[in-house]
Design an enzyme around this catalytic site. Structure first.
Site, PDB file in Angstrom:
ATOM      1  N   GLY A  16      51.077  40.964  25.088  1.00 24.30           N
ATOM      2  CA  GLY A  16      51.404  42.013  23.963  1.00 24.30           C
ATOM      3  C   GLY A  16      52.500  41.240  23.346  1.00 24.30           C
ATOM      4  NE  ARG A 201      48.841  57.905  47.473  1.00 24.64           N
ATOM      5  CZ  ARG A 201      49.762  57.934  46.824  1.00 24.64           C
ATOM      6  NH1 ARG A 201      50.987  58.312  47.369  1.00 24.64           N
ATOM      7  NH2 ARG A 201      49.626  58.020  45.476  1.00 24.64           N
ATOM      8  CG  ASP A 306      50.866  46.700  31.986  1.00 29.95           C
ATOM      9  OD1 ASP A 306      49.926  47.161  30.997  1.00 29.95           O
ATOM     10  OD2 ASP A 306      50.746  46.111  32.990  1.00 29.95           O
ATOM     11  CG  HIS A 439      11.088  44.926  30.875  1.00 34.52           C
ATOM     12  ND1 HIS A 439      11.327  45.573  31.843  1.00 34.52           N
ATOM     13  CD2 HIS A 439      10.038  44.271  31.327  1.00 34.52           C
ATOM     14  CE1 HIS A 439      10.643  45.497  32.831  1.00 34.52           C
ATOM     15  NE2 HIS A 439       9.713  44.649  32.637  1.00 34.52           N
TER      16      HIS A 439
END
Length: 461
Positions: A16, A201, A306, A439
Site C-alpha cells: 500500500g 479454540r 492492515d 467442458h
C-alpha cells in the site's frame, strides 16, 4: 502557510505504501517514504508471496502420489528444505529489489529508518536523528504477528515470520490457531512430511467463512493427515531435551513437538509511533481509525492497509492507496468499496470466496436459495485422490441476485477472481445460467447448478 520539506511522507514501504508513494510522485508531488526493515512489506517479505511458494512446494508430495495413476513412477523423489528455503528467500529479495527500483524510477526519496511523529506535520528518523516535515502524511505500516504473552513458555514458539527462515524442517509441529495462516502452514508442513497438529479454540477452523467451506476444509485436512484439536488452547509450552517442546493444552492433553507455531492473529503496527501525540485516534484494537476516504482524525494524516484493520488483504491495501492518491492529489474524492472483496486460502484443499456467506445473508434477513455441488474433479479419479471440490452459491429469492460464491478445491483461488466480477456486478442466477459451460472443467459447475438444495419461501407481500 508553512513551507514543508515534502508534499507527502509515507511511513511504511509495503504494498500500500509503495503504491501510494509512486502514484503521488507521478502527479508531480515531492514524496518521501520511510521503511525500518526492508522495502516490500509483509506480503512480499514474510507473507503471501513466500507462503504461496512454500504451498507450491508442499503440493508435490500429493502430485507424486497422484502421478502413479497416470503411469508415472517417481519413487526416487527426495526433498531438501535448505534448497527450498534459500530459493524462496532469493525470490523475496528479487521482488524487494523491484519495489525499490520502482520507487527510484518514480522519484520517491527513500529513508531506510524508523519514523516517529513528533507533531501533526513532522516525523523524526530514529537512527539518523533527522526531522522531516510534510504537508500530508500517510501511515502504511501494516501489522505484525501476535504472541499471547500470558501463556507460560510462549517465547519457545515461533511465528509465521520465523517459519520462513527455519534452519531445519521440524519432524513434528503444533500450530496454535484456526485462521488463514494456521490452515496454510498446516498445509505446508504436512505436505513436506511434517507430523502436524492444529490446536484451535473454536469448534471449527476458518471462522468467518461459510459453514460448508469450514466443514469441507477441516474434514479434508484431517483426511490428509493433519491432526485437528478444536475447543482447546495452549496452556503452556515447556522445554524438553534436544530442543523439543512439551505442549500442554487446556483440555489436559500433552503433545511433544519440535516447533510450536503461533498463528493466533495479527496486530496493527501503531505502537510507539507518536500517533496519539499527533492527535490521531486509534481503535480499541490499536488500528488507525479512518473514514471512507482513509483520513484519520487529523485530516491531513491518512492510513491505508492492515494498519487500519479494515479488510486485511494486499490487493485491498493497493486499492486503498490508489483511492487515497486520487482523493488527495488528483482532486477526485474516491472511496474504495470494501464490499464483495474476494479472498483465497491456500490450504489443502484451497478456498476461494466472494460475497456473503449463508449465515451472513440470513442475518440480513434475506430469503435465500442455496445451490451446492460436491464432486471429485476428473484429474483425481485416475489418481485415486479422494479430495473433492465444493461449490456453493447464495442467491436472493426476491431479486435472484447471486449474493455469494464459495469454492473449495483445486484452482478455487483462480476461479473465484472471475466469479468476483459477476458478484460485484450484481448479476442474477438467471444470467449465470445463460452462460455456456466450458467442458470439461471444474468451473463449469458454476453455471450448471440448476436446482437449489434449499429454498426459503418468500414472505407474503
Amino acid at each position: 502557510m508553512p513551507q514543508h520539506d515534502y508534499d507527502l511522507i509515507v511511513i511504511g514501504a509495503g504494498s500500500g505504501g509503495v503504491r501510494a508513494a509512486r502514484l503521488a510522485a507521478k502527479t508531480g508531488a515531492k514524496v518521501a517514504i520511510t521503511e525500518q526493515v526492508q522495502v516490500g512489506g509483509t506480503c512480499v517479505l514474510r507473507g503471501c508471496v513466500p507462503k504461496k511458494l512454500l504451498v507450491y512446494a508442499s503440493e508435490y508430495s500429493q502430485a507424486f502420489r497422484d502421478a502413479k495413476g497416470f503411469g508415472w513412477t517417481v519413487d526416487w523423489a527426495r526433498f531438501d528444505w535448505t534448497t527450498l528455503r534459500d530459493s524462496v528467500q532469493a525470490e523475496v529479495s528479487r521482488l524487494s529489489g523491484l519495489y525499490l527500483q520502482n520507487l527510484t524510477n518514480a522519484g520517491v526519496e527513500l529513508f531506510e529508518d524508523r519514523a516517529v511523529l513528533t507533531d501533526p506535520h513532522t516525523v523524526r528518523l530514529v537512527r539518523e536523528g533527522r526531522y522531516l516535515s510534510s504537508d500530508k502524511i500517510l501511515i502504511a505500516t501494516g501489522g505484525h504477528t501476535y504472541r499471547p504473552e500470558e501463556t507460560p513458555g510462549q517465547e519457545l514458539g515461533i511465528t509465521s515470520t520465523d517459519a520462513f527462515l527455519l534452519k531445519d524442517l521440524p519432524s513434528r509441529v503444533v500450530i496454535a490457531g484456526g485462521g488463514f495462516i494456521a490452515a496454510e502452514f498446516a498445509t505446508i508442513f504436512s505436505g513436506l512430511g511434517v507430523e502436524t497438529t492444529i490446536v484451535y479454540r473454536g469448534e471449527r477452523i476458518l471462522r468467518g467463512f461459510d459453514h460448508d467451506v469450514r466443514a469441507h476444509v477441516q474434514a479434508d485436512l484431517a483426511r490428509s493427515g493433519v491432526n485437528i484439536i478444536c475447543g482447546s488452547t495452549i496452556d503452556e509450552i515447556a522445554p524438553l531435551a534436544a530442543d523439543r517442546k512439551l505442549v500442554t493444552l487446556s483440555n489436559s492433553m500433552r503433545i511433544e513437538a519440535d516447533q510450536v507455531l503461533w498463528a493466533v492473529g495479527r496486530v496493527p503496527n501503531t505502537m510507539n509511533m507518536g500517533l496519539e501525540a499527533a492527535g490521531v485516534r486509534l481503535t480499541e484494537r490499536g488500528a488507525v481509525a479512518v473514514d471512507e476516504y482513509s483520513r484519520s482524525s487529523v485530516p491531513h494524516i491518512s492510513a491505508v492497509g492492515d494498519v487500519t484493520d479494515r479488510v486485511n488483504l494486499t490487493p485491498v491495501a493497493i486499492r486503498e492507496a490508489m483511492a487515497y492518491v486520487a482523493t488527495e492529489f488528483l482532486s477526485t474524492p474516491t472511496a474504495f468499496d470494501h464490499a464483495d472483496v474476494a479472498s483465497a486460502v491456500f490450504s489443502r484443499p484451497p478456498v476461494g470466496a466472494v460475497g456473503l456467506t449463508e449465515e451472513a445473508a440470513r442475518a440480513k434477513g434475506r430469503k435465500l436459495k442455496i445451490f451446492r455441488s460436491t464432486f471429485r474433479p476428473m484429474k483425481h479419479i485416475l489418481a485415486g485422490n479422494e479430495q473433492k471440490t465444493l461449490m456453493k452459491m447464495i442467491v436472493d429469492v426476491k431479486t435472484d441476485q447471486v449474493l455469494g460464491v464459495h469454492i473449495v478445491g483445486a484452482d478455487a483461488p483462480e476461479i473465484i477472481q472471475v466469479a468476483a466480477v459477476a458478484v460485484k456486478a450484481k448479476l442474477t442466477k438467471a444470467q449465470w445460467d445463460l452462460t455456456c459451460a466450458v467442458h470439461p472443467t471444474a468451473a463449469e459447475e458454476l453455471v450448471l447448478m440448476g436446482e437449489p438444495v434449499s429454498h426459503d419461501n418468500e414472505a407474503p407481500a
